[in-house]
Design a protein around this motif. Sequence first.
Motif, mmCIF file in Angstrom:
data_model
loop_
_atom_site.group_PDB
_atom_site.id
_atom_site.type_symbol
_atom_site.label_atom_id
_atom_site.label_comp_id
_atom_site.label_asym_id
_atom_site.label_seq_id
_atom_site.Cartn_x
_atom_site.Cartn_y
_atom_site.Cartn_z
ATOM 1 N N TYR A 1 0.049 5.389 0.581
ATOM 2 C CA TYR A 1 -1.336 6.145 0.071
ATOM 3 C C TYR A 1 -0.154 7.814 0.568
ATOM 4 O O TYR A 1 0.370 7.712 1.601
ATOM 5 N N LEU B 1 -6.934 -5.041 1.384
ATOM 6 C CA LEU B 1 -5.677 -5.894 1.904
ATOM 7 C C LEU B 1 -5.528 -6.835 2.826
ATOM 8 O O LEU B 1 -6.884 -6.928 3.776
ATOM 9 N N LEU C 1 0.653 -1.400 0.310
ATOM 10 C CA LEU C 1 0.576 0.270 0.011
ATOM 11 C C LEU C 1 1.183 1.368 0.026
ATOM 12 O O LEU C 1 1.998 1.174 0.408
#
Length: 656
Positions: A618, A632, A616
């Motif tokens: 972000y 996830l 991930l």
Amino acid sequence: MKKIISVILTLLPVLCWSQFVDYETNKLSSEKQFKPVLKSLSALQNKFDQKFIHIALAVNDTNTYVSGSVKYKLLAKSNLDTVYFEFTTNVTIDSTQINEQNSVYYYSSDSLLVFPNVTIEQGNEFWIQIWYHGNPNPTGFMRGINNTTNTVYNQIVTWTLSESFHLKDWLPCKQDLTDRLDSAWLFITVDSSLKVGSNGMLSQITQLGNGKVRYEWKEHHPIVYYLLSFAASKYVEHNVYAHPSNYSDSILIQNYLFNNPQFLIDNTWNISQMAPIFELYCAQFGLYPWADEKFGHALCPVGGGMEHQTMTSLGYLDTWLVAHELTHQWYGDHITCASWQDIWINEGFASYGEYLYAQELVSQASADVNMANCHKRAKLEPNKSVYVPFADSWDENRIFSSNLSYKKGSAVIHMLRYLSNSDSLFFVALKQMQTQYADSVITGEDVKHIFENVNGKSFEDFFNQYYYGEGFPFYILIWQQDSTITGLDNLKLQLVQWGSSSNNQLFTTPLQIKVSFTENPDSVIVIQPSQSVQIFQIDVNNNKVSGLTFDPQNWVLDSLLYIYHISQDVEQIELDDFFITLGPNPASDNLNFKYSGPDNFKGIIKLYDLSGREMLSYNIMSNNEVIPLIKLKAGMYIAEINGNHLQLSRKLIIIK
């Protein structure tokens, strides 16, 4: 260049000989001829030095119209076939002469070029005189020549303000900080109902008849171009005298005030403080540089003040303003910044003059409030330096930044005083600046070298961090003292720091810490930072510590975020323990990010599985974010956060 000039000289007698000039008709054709010359104007000004100026103008108090002449004595530094001055448009040139011989000239686009009939050889002095009239066109707000009214006391004034690039707005000139005039005469003709304040000494007032008088001011000392000034109005003269301890005679403080009885009533206190402030600075900086002439003030409707040599222009009387502008007579006028990049030497020292005035003539508490305000204002510019970058050195808003050149500049001088470890050494350095660079220019590097020589130590890191460097440091101070079988352990300190600017992350100025004890008097210790996270062990002789005060006298420009007392042994505590909350942990569908630091967070969070694969990424664009984790799988992850100079890592469990 010589070839271009030879062609021009064959054409211009028809266009611009003395006052017999059809200027407008031939403007376009002459500009076409002069384009190659205009590209080399700056080089032309470097071909002569200024020696003397005689300004002879007629003005009034109803508008900005001027008429008269300016006469220069110049020294040719190389063979000279062109004399270049900056001069505003919207003025009519009547005639020009070199060595009393009519001369050819060209005038356009803020440029005036005058051509001698024969080449002036290197090393020769010569005279040039320019006659003109009109309403000069200002190129800045309240710059050049102004005609404005003080609405409180209902008085109109015609006045000039030429800093930094605006002498050309009312006078043909060379605007070069490094080329001082050796002396100056300012002869200003006005109606007999008016008075005129200016530089130097008033040698005489000549009655001309027909209701006209000429005020003849003579400045016998060197003067920088932008300090030439006059102010004309229906003034009342109100003089006081100072008696410096280091001078055998009195010194005149000549005041041209608004001619309204209420003004003296309103300003009795302010006037009474002029001499004490003057005498204080003579003791702290050295004798007033122009003690054989005068100091004074001319009131005019300017927003604040302007430190014109020997006669400050003031918008109002206030002791803080008087102190600031008076300090300029030493720092700004007697010695001047070598370029606008070092304007701190003018404005920072003048601002510190306010602190010194408060400290000596008001109270230490008042001085402390002054310095606290300087720190507060400086922190409004977390990513800029006191030193003006070259790219900004023509931007007057940047040059005269109140937060940087003035307030942060004053804070830097206060820290120089702190680092001198002795007021006597600090004031020796201030006086040495005056003697070593009298009637000359000085750079920030020169100031650094003086303080190094006086103190016998290096100021290189300090100037790199606080003068050339951007911003200021943030600090966190953590302390702990354990009990042992034999008594109390040493005081353990952990100092964590980072800079407000990403370009300036380490500050090494020594820091004072006041240590308070439960049963003994307080003690002040000094720690020397050299790393972003650093441990200090302080022997307190088995005394129990009750608390710490960081920088108790507020010497250092910084921002202390927290002082923490912890019970466990001091180790390398991560910054995220103070600023970043990441949870819940375990998390499910969302992860909440919260930043409580001193600035706005911008950065990125990445989650990796235990094999190191990025799962991930972000972008975090605010201090509070909700990060979705829906995609996830359940498991153990490593969360890494980068932003705002922080690089953090945490274990995170996701459950489904």
